[in-house]
Design a protein around this motif. Sequence first.
Motif, PDB file in Angstrom:
ATOM      1  N   VAL A 125     101.526 -42.739  53.068  1.00  0.00           N
ATOM      2  CA  VAL A 125     102.919 -42.389  52.806  1.00  0.00           C
ATOM      3  C   VAL A 125     103.047 -40.869  52.800  1.00  0.00           C
ATOM      4  O   VAL A 125     102.070 -40.154  52.576  1.00  0.00           O
ATOM      5  N   MET A 126     104.281 -40.399  53.041  1.00  0.00           N
ATOM      6  CA  MET A 126     104.562 -38.973  53.028  1.00  0.00           C
ATOM      7  C   MET A 126     105.696 -38.702  52.049  1.00  0.00           C
ATOM      8  O   MET A 126     106.695 -39.419  52.032  1.00  0.00           O
ATOM      9  N   VAL A 127     105.544 -37.660  51.258  1.00  0.00           N
ATOM     10  CA  VAL A 127     106.543 -37.322  50.242  1.00  0.00           C
ATOM     11  C   VAL A 127     107.787 -36.712  50.900  1.00  0.00           C
ATOM     12  O   VAL A 127     107.693 -35.782  51.693  1.00  0.00           O
ATOM     13  N   VAL A 128     108.946 -37.275  50.547  1.00  0.00           N
ATOM     14  CA  VAL A 128     110.237 -36.824  51.058  1.00  0.00           C
ATOM     15  C   VAL A 128     111.011 -36.086  49.968  1.00  0.00           C
ATOM     16  O   VAL A 128     111.801 -35.195  50.250  1.00  0.00           O
ATOM     17  N   GLU A 129     110.750 -36.463  48.723  1.00  0.00           N
ATOM     18  CA  GLU A 129     111.429 -35.867  47.583  1.00  0.00           C
ATOM     19  C   GLU A 129     110.485 -35.987  46.395  1.00  0.00           C
ATOM     20  O   GLU A 129     109.869 -37.041  46.212  1.00  0.00           O
ATOM     21  N   SER A 130     110.375 -34.922  45.620  1.00  0.00           N
ATOM     22  CA  SER A 130     109.392 -34.945  44.542  1.00  0.00           C
ATOM     23  C   SER A 130     109.942 -34.296  43.283  1.00  0.00           C
ATOM     24  O   SER A 130     110.683 -33.320  43.347  1.00  0.00           O
ATOM     25  N   ASN A 131     109.563 -34.866  42.152  1.00  0.00           N
ATOM     26  CA  ASN A 131     109.782 -34.188  40.886  1.00  0.00           C
ATOM     27  C   ASN A 131     108.540 -34.399  40.033  1.00  0.00           C
ATOM     28  O   ASN A 131     107.562 -34.986  40.492  1.00  0.00           O
ATOM     29  N   ILE A 132     108.571 -33.955  38.801  1.00  0.00           N
ATOM     30  CA  ILE A 132     107.363 -33.975  37.967  1.00  0.00           C
ATOM     31  C   ILE A 132     106.858 -35.381  37.667  1.00  0.00           C
ATOM     32  O   ILE A 132     105.663 -35.589  37.475  1.00  0.00           O
ATOM     33  N   GLN A 133     107.744 -36.380  37.661  1.00  0.00           N
ATOM     34  CA  GLN A 133     107.333 -37.742  37.300  1.00  0.00           C
ATOM     35  C   GLN A 133     107.228 -38.713  38.462  1.00  0.00           C
ATOM     36  O   GLN A 133     106.394 -39.608  38.446  1.00  0.00           O
ATOM     37  N   ALA A 134     108.103 -38.572  39.464  1.00  0.00           N
ATOM     38  CA  ALA A 134     108.157 -39.567  40.539  1.00  0.00           C
ATOM     39  C   ALA A 134     108.418 -38.901  41.879  1.00  0.00           C
ATOM     40  O   ALA A 134     108.890 -37.766  41.942  1.00  0.00           O
ATOM     41  N   SER A 135     108.119 -39.646  42.941  1.00  0.00           N
ATOM     42  CA  SER A 135     108.346 -39.146  44.299  1.00  0.00           C
ATOM     43  C   SER A 135     108.963 -40.237  45.157  1.00  0.00           C
ATOM     44  O   SER A 135     108.605 -41.412  45.032  1.00  0.00           O
ATOM     45  N   LEU A 136     109.862 -39.820  46.039  1.00  0.00           N
ATOM     46  CA  LEU A 136     110.369 -40.703  47.077  1.00  0.00           C
ATOM     47  C   LEU A 136     109.438 -40.513  48.256  1.00  0.00           C
ATOM     48  O   LEU A 136     109.255 -39.385  48.725  1.00  0.00           O
ATOM     49  N   VAL A 137     108.817 -41.602  48.696  1.00  0.00           N
ATOM     50  CA  VAL A 137     107.845 -41.511  49.780  1.00  0.00           C
ATOM     51  C   VAL A 137     108.283 -42.370  50.963  1.00  0.00           C
ATOM     52  O   VAL A 137     108.924 -43.402  50.798  1.00  0.00           O
TER      53      VAL A 137
END
Length: 177
Positions: A125-137
Amino acid sequence: MLLMPQRDWQWIYNDAYGVLSVSLGSDMEFLTPYKVKLLIPDALTAMQFNVEHAKFYIEFVERLSKTMTIADAVKVQLALNATAAHYLLKPQMPKSWFFDTSAICVYSELAKIFQLRCQGVNVDVMVVESNIQASLVMLLSPNLLLSDTKQLQQFECIKVMNDRLHPVKASRQIAAA
């Protein structure tokens, strides 16, 4: 050939295919995998591929160029899908219960590649959106069976807690598309 954003690019919902698309001028259209139920309401009407979208797209292409050796056409495909997902998908709650927890703490950032483990299967998977707790992949592997009734196709996105992201071994090469 690496496509760079132009003034005439715009987002359009393609009724014939039932997915969001990007009009790349008078003779080209790129179809994303994102169907109507996943999209924000604004994505259903024609809208400009604006400066903010262009900046994200260019940053994504640059990050891909630094971390992966892939064809320009694949970079464009990944960057357009990532831009669409980042700006035009409805917000998601994490669906981490499908995936195994990682024993290694990772740092999630835009365009970084990880693995998810689901029912004994590893997928890229590739990260599209990230924050400290979760990521949209975004799924890079061809598909992933999450349960008896739910599966993800290549380039579809899912949000997961960062503790589900497994690092990819440095010696491994990633083939997307």
